[in-house]
Scaffold this active site. Structure first.
Site, PDB file in Angstrom:
ATOM      1  N   ASP A  85       0.826  -1.199   0.000  1.00  0.00           N
ATOM      2  CA  ASP A  85       0.000   0.000   0.000  1.00  0.00           C
ATOM      3  C   ASP A  85       0.868   1.260   0.000  1.00  0.00           C
ATOM      4  OD1 ASP A  85       0.857  -0.600   2.636  1.00  0.00           O
ATOM      5  OD2 ASP A  85      -0.765   0.580   3.509  1.00  0.00           O
ATOM      6  N   GLU A 150       0.082  -0.866   5.869  1.00  0.00           N
ATOM      7  CA  GLU A 150       1.155  -0.300   6.680  1.00  0.00           C
ATOM      8  C   GLU A 150       0.983   1.193   6.867  1.00  0.00           C
ATOM      9  OE1 GLU A 150       4.982   1.569   7.750  1.00  0.00           O
ATOM     10  OE2 GLU A 150       3.830   1.884   5.920  1.00  0.00           O
TER      11      GLU A 150
END
Length: 420
Positions: A85, A150
């Site tokens: 991400d 994250e």
């Protein structure tokens, strides 16, 4: 193969690495409010097309983690970890190129995630594929942990996998952006909280004679809380050398940040209060982010905050905000640190050493589970989370070389005969 031949192996296949980087950069995977399904599918296909079986773990309907293993179940176990991400693109008008361009131009790879951390992730995937494709000898196992969460705190990423015992190892490398010669091997702690101040509402024309403004009390509280930066701790003896080396690095790179590793920092992030200019505010909510150095516990910071606020006689509550962690580190002498740092020196032919970091990351979770960890990845550090994010192609290739050599050293005991 000796190390020279392994380096040549990366160089001979670097077109594949750059193409992989470009493909990842072209797939949007913004977090929050995004969907990492497309990039997860792409990564899974890349691994399976190269003979590596990806295992999928759905932590959230839109957030699926990938775990893949190669090598032997016996012997040392190494984790290579990366997140798929990215932070949101933001205002596209402020980019000078399409944030999902994913192209290589002028020696740089361009796009959101170029530095944080799709090119580092590509390097890890590429390394595993080379190990598998060329059947390089491993006296242990390599685990790829590709997490989809994250950038928003990582609740559904690394800690989710660790808590369920889906990954384990004797050492870990996270391909987070770093200086090319200085991986990060320790991080300050995090102590963020929300201060809610209560006031007594009244007509604004009567202030300050009638009512009690929560905003005014909140301003007084901020001044008291900010004194937390004066707290001093006792540095653990085993960290004295690493701290000195980190300060030397910081002096050369960012002299204005001198002392950051030894002090509590305090950022007043948001203030929300009141209902209108003509009403004495009955509520003020303040979000505060403190980062805690080595030698000081989070509990000490919060005790100091409480003692300061007690002097004001205000009506308030304090609640935790975001993730919490103590300062944490891996010693430079740990095998995973040595494997990476030694091979940075081999690849770059320059002196390299690990340093501390003033922020924090997924590394804290691995250390909580007793897994030594460090961070090392390609980056144009000034562009991380900003517009026109980019990274040097040369840096990406150099990191991939280090990843391959470090895996071979860590899993084979750094024995030259294991390369034959």
């Amino acid at each position: 193969m000796d190390k020279t031949e392994l380096i040549a192996l990366v160089e001979n296949n670097q077109a594949e690495l750059i193409e992989l980087c470009s493909s990842l950069l072209q797939i949007p995977s913004e977090n929050p409010d995004g969907d990492t399904a497309a990039i997860t599918t792409f990564i899974s296909n890349y691994l399976s097309d190269n003979g590596i079986e990806p295992l999928h773990y759905e932590a959230n309907p839109k957030l699926v983690n990938i775990v893949a293993n190669i090598g032997e179940e016996e012997g040392p176990q190494l984790i290579y970890c990366g997140h798929s991400d990215t932070v949101p693109v933001g205002n596209r008008e402020k980019w000078s190129f399409d944030p999902f361009l994913g192209a290589s131009q002028g020696g740089f790879l361009l796009g959101r995630g170029a530095s944080d951390m799709k090119t580092g992730l590509a390097g890890l995937l590429f390394t595993a594929v080379l190990l598998k494709r060329y059947q390089l000898p491993l006296k242990g196992g390599l685990t790829l942990a590709i997490v989809a969460d994250e950038e928003t705190g990582g609740e559904y990423g690394v800690p989710w996998l660790l808590a369920r015992k889906l990954i384990a190892g004797d050492g870990c490398l996270i391909a987070e952006p770093s200086n090319a010669l200085h991986p990060t091997i320790g991080q300050k702690g995090s102590c963020s909280f929300t201060l809610t101040v209560k006031g007594i509402p009244a007509h604004g024309s009567l202030a300050p004679l009638v009512g009690r403004s929560a905003i005014v009390d909140g301003m007084a509280a901020i001044e008291k809380i900010r004194q937390v930066t004066a707290l001093k701790g006792v540095i653990p003896e085993e960290l004295v050398g690493l701290l000195a080396q980190s300060n030397q690095y910081l002096h050369e790179e960012n002299p204005q940040m001198a002392g950051i590793f030894e002090m509590v920092t305090c950022n007043i992030g948001t203030i929300k209060g009141g209902t209108g200019a003509n009403v004495v505010a009955d509520s003020c909510v303040i979000e505060i982010d403190c980062r805690v150095p080595f030698g000081i516990q989070r509990s000490e910071v919060m005790a100091f905050v409480a003692s300061q606020l007690a002097q004001l006689g205000i009506d308030y509550t304090v609640t935790d905000l975001g993730f919490k962690s103590e300062a944490n580190y891996t010693l430079p002498t740990d095998p995973v640190c040595r494997a990476v740092v030694d091979n940075i020196q081999v690849v770059s032919n320059q002196a390299a050493y690990g340093v501390l970091q003033w922020a924090c990351s997924d590394a804290r979770h691995f250390r909580q589970y007793g897994i030594p960890v460090l961070q090392y990845g390609p980056a144009e550090l000034s562009t991380i989370h900003g517009f026109d994010e980019r990274v040097k192609v040369e840096n990406v290739v150099e990191c991939a070389k280090v990843y391959l050599l470090a895996a071979m050293d860590f899993l084979n005991g750094d024995k030259e005969d294991c390369y034959d």
